[in-house]
Design an enzyme around this catalytic site. Structure first.
Site, mmCIF file in Angstrom:
data_model
loop_
_atom_site.group_PDB
_atom_site.id
_atom_site.type_symbol
_atom_site.label_atom_id
_atom_site.label_comp_id
_atom_site.label_asym_id
_atom_site.label_seq_id
_atom_site.Cartn_x
_atom_site.Cartn_y
_atom_site.Cartn_z
ATOM 1 N N ASP A 1 0.868 -1.180 0.000
ATOM 2 C CA ASP A 1 0.000 0.000 0.000
ATOM 3 C C ASP A 1 0.905 1.231 0.000
ATOM 4 O O ASP A 1 1.315 1.720 1.054
ATOM 5 C CB ASP A 1 -0.910 -0.027 1.229
ATOM 6 C CG ASP A 1 -1.896 1.130 1.254
ATOM 7 O OD1 ASP A 1 -1.836 1.987 0.361
ATOM 8 O OD2 ASP A 1 -2.717 1.177 2.185
ATOM 9 N N HIS A 2 1.228 1.727 -1.196
ATOM 10 C CA HIS A 2 2.220 2.794 -1.345
ATOM 11 C C HIS A 2 1.629 4.016 -2.040
ATOM 12 O O HIS A 2 0.699 3.912 -2.837
ATOM 13 C CB HIS A 2 3.406 2.297 -2.178
ATOM 14 C CG HIS A 2 4.435 1.551 -1.374
ATOM 15 N ND1 HIS A 2 5.775 1.819 -1.449
ATOM 16 C CD2 HIS A 2 4.311 0.559 -0.473
ATOM 17 C CE1 HIS A 2 6.442 1.021 -0.639
ATOM 18 N NE2 HIS A 2 5.571 0.241 -0.035
ATOM 19 N N GLY B 1 4.783 2.169 9.110
ATOM 20 C CA GLY B 1 4.907 2.974 7.910
ATOM 21 C C GLY B 1 6.324 3.357 7.530
ATOM 22 O O GLY B 1 7.291 3.092 8.244
ATOM 23 N N GLU B 2 6.412 4.008 6.353
ATOM 24 C CA GLU B 2 7.676 4.555 5.866
ATOM 25 C C GLU B 2 7.445 6.007 5.452
ATOM 26 O O GLU B 2 6.391 6.353 4.911
ATOM 27 C CB GLU B 2 8.201 3.777 4.646
ATOM 28 C CG GLU B 2 8.471 2.322 4.892
ATOM 29 C CD GLU B 2 7.299 1.455 4.438
ATOM 30 O OE1 GLU B 2 6.433 1.935 3.678
ATOM 31 O OE2 GLU B 2 7.258 0.293 4.860
ATOM 32 N N ASN C 1 6.021 6.973 1.930
ATOM 33 C CA ASN C 1 4.598 6.982 1.608
ATOM 34 C C ASN C 1 3.782 7.963 2.436
ATOM 35 O O ASN C 1 2.776 8.488 1.962
ATOM 36 C CB ASN C 1 4.029 5.573 1.802
ATOM 37 C CG ASN C 1 4.746 4.561 0.950
ATOM 38 O OD1 ASN C 1 4.800 4.699 -0.263
ATOM 39 N ND2 ASN C 1 5.343 3.559 1.576
ATOM 40 N N GLY D 1 11.433 -5.386 15.717
ATOM 41 C CA GLY D 1 12.145 -5.318 16.979
ATOM 42 C C GLY D 1 11.220 -5.608 18.144
ATOM 43 O O GLY D 1 10.026 -5.907 17.972
ATOM 44 N N THR E 1 9.771 -9.369 7.352
ATOM 45 C CA THR E 1 10.428 -9.533 6.056
ATOM 46 C C THR E 1 11.804 -10.158 6.187
ATOM 47 O O THR E 1 12.512 -10.293 5.192
ATOM 48 C CB THR E 1 10.550 -8.173 5.343
ATOM 49 O OG1 THR E 1 11.267 -7.259 6.191
ATOM 50 C CG2 THR E 1 9.174 -7.610 5.019
#
Length: 321
Positions: free
Chosen positions: A37-38, A106-107, A110, A174, A191
């Site tokens: 979802d980007h 999130g990143e 995006n 983490g 991932t």
């Protein structure tokens, strides 16, 4: 026995093509499908970023049995958690109960588009925890009013609810994210094939839940062409999530990847058409305890040959693991 999935990558194909890929994955015999979802591709050479939720709705109608999942949606910046809850409820109904909601912190790539800034990782995880609580309450049918440190909700209610709410998965990297996943998630997403992430998920209450991993692959009968394509479009993936979550756009990923050689990518991403190589790349996820592994074929125009090969050779070999 592990289950094997197919990744619809919004970064490397347009909306109509992604729906066609989902149809192909169902015909090929994949056990499930996940979708990114980007709002931006990682690199300009990927070239796409359609709206994932519209594509998911179309895919739900175009397929009949393939489970669908966001992998993953960030419910804290572009989308308010109350809106995510409505999206997820509708998708669960459209798909006839085949939808799972994958969530993550999130990143910047995006989420920067709304101009709200990009806080430090601990704050983003606080926001994720608060958002998941709101989403769970709404999917349970509650009328929600909420005043929190990051989100406000005023008398919200979902008027169309599925019989069974979608399972919620939380992406982890983490200890803190594993704590959130164990407390609030039905399943865990990662991932990297790191057993310690799954153990931390179990410790915080997630024992028995599905564990979903993802592996990029690059099938091509010409291995050199596969390596070149993987380097061109997926060298960003070698940066690690501490880097990948922070960079604001494709130009940053271009710059960050200048030192990465084609062979560096080939050492991490299985390339070519040797089934054994692909199976051995999947094995660490299986050995770490992942119950589901989603494969992401590199190259938006290379999905059909990959799906044919996966049906004929790769999936039968993987199911012997």
């Amino acid at each position: 026995m592990a289950h094997f999935g197919y990744t619809m990558m919004t970064e490397q194909a347009g909306p109509r093509e992604l729906v066609a890929h989902a149809i192909g994955a169902e015909k090929a015999g994949f056990d499930f499908s996940v979708m990114s979802d980007h709002s931006f591709p990682w690199l300009e050479s990927q070239g796409h970023a359609p709206y994932a939720w519209s594509v998911l709705g179309a895919a739900a109608q175009a397929t009949s049995s393939l489970p669908l999942m966001t992998f993953v949606t960030c419910p804290t910046f572009r989308y308010h958690p109350a809106v995510i809850a409505q999206k997820a409820a509708t998708m669960q109904m459209l798909s006839g109960g085949r939808f799972r909601l994958g969530l993550g912190s999130g990143e910047n790539l995006n989420e920067h588009i709304i101009g709200a800034g990009w806080p430090a990782a601990p704050v983003r995880l606080e926001m994720l925890e608060e958002a998941v609580g709101i989403i769970r309450s709404l999917l349970a049918g509650d009328t929600v009013s909420h005043r929190g440190p990051h989100f406000d909700v005023d008398n919200a209610k979902l008027w169309d609810l599925p019989e069974d709410p979608p399972a919620i998965g939380i992406a982890v990297s983490g200890e803190r994210s594993c704590e959130i996943a164990g407390r609030y998630g039905d399943l865990v997403i990662a991932t990297e094939p790191r057993r310690e992430l799954l153990e931390a998920f179990d410790t915080h209450g997630g024992a028995g839940g599905p564990r979903i991993g993802q592996l990029p692959v690059c099938y091509d009968t010409d291995r050199d062409a596969a390596i070149a394509r993987a380097h061109d479009q997926f060298r960003w993936s070698l940066g690690g999530w501490q880097v990948n979550a922070e960079l604001p756009g494709p130009a940053g990923f271009e710059q960050a990847g200048t030192h990465i050689r084609p062979q560096d990518v080939a050492d991490v991403i299985p390339c070519g058409a040797d089934v054994h190589t692909f199976v051995e790349a999947v094995r660490p996820f299986r050995d770490a305890g992942f119950t589901e592994i989603a494969l992401a074929q590199v190259g938006g125009d290379q999905q059909e040959p990959f799906l044919r090969w996966a049906q004929a050779e790769l999936l039968p070999a993987l199911r012997e693991l």
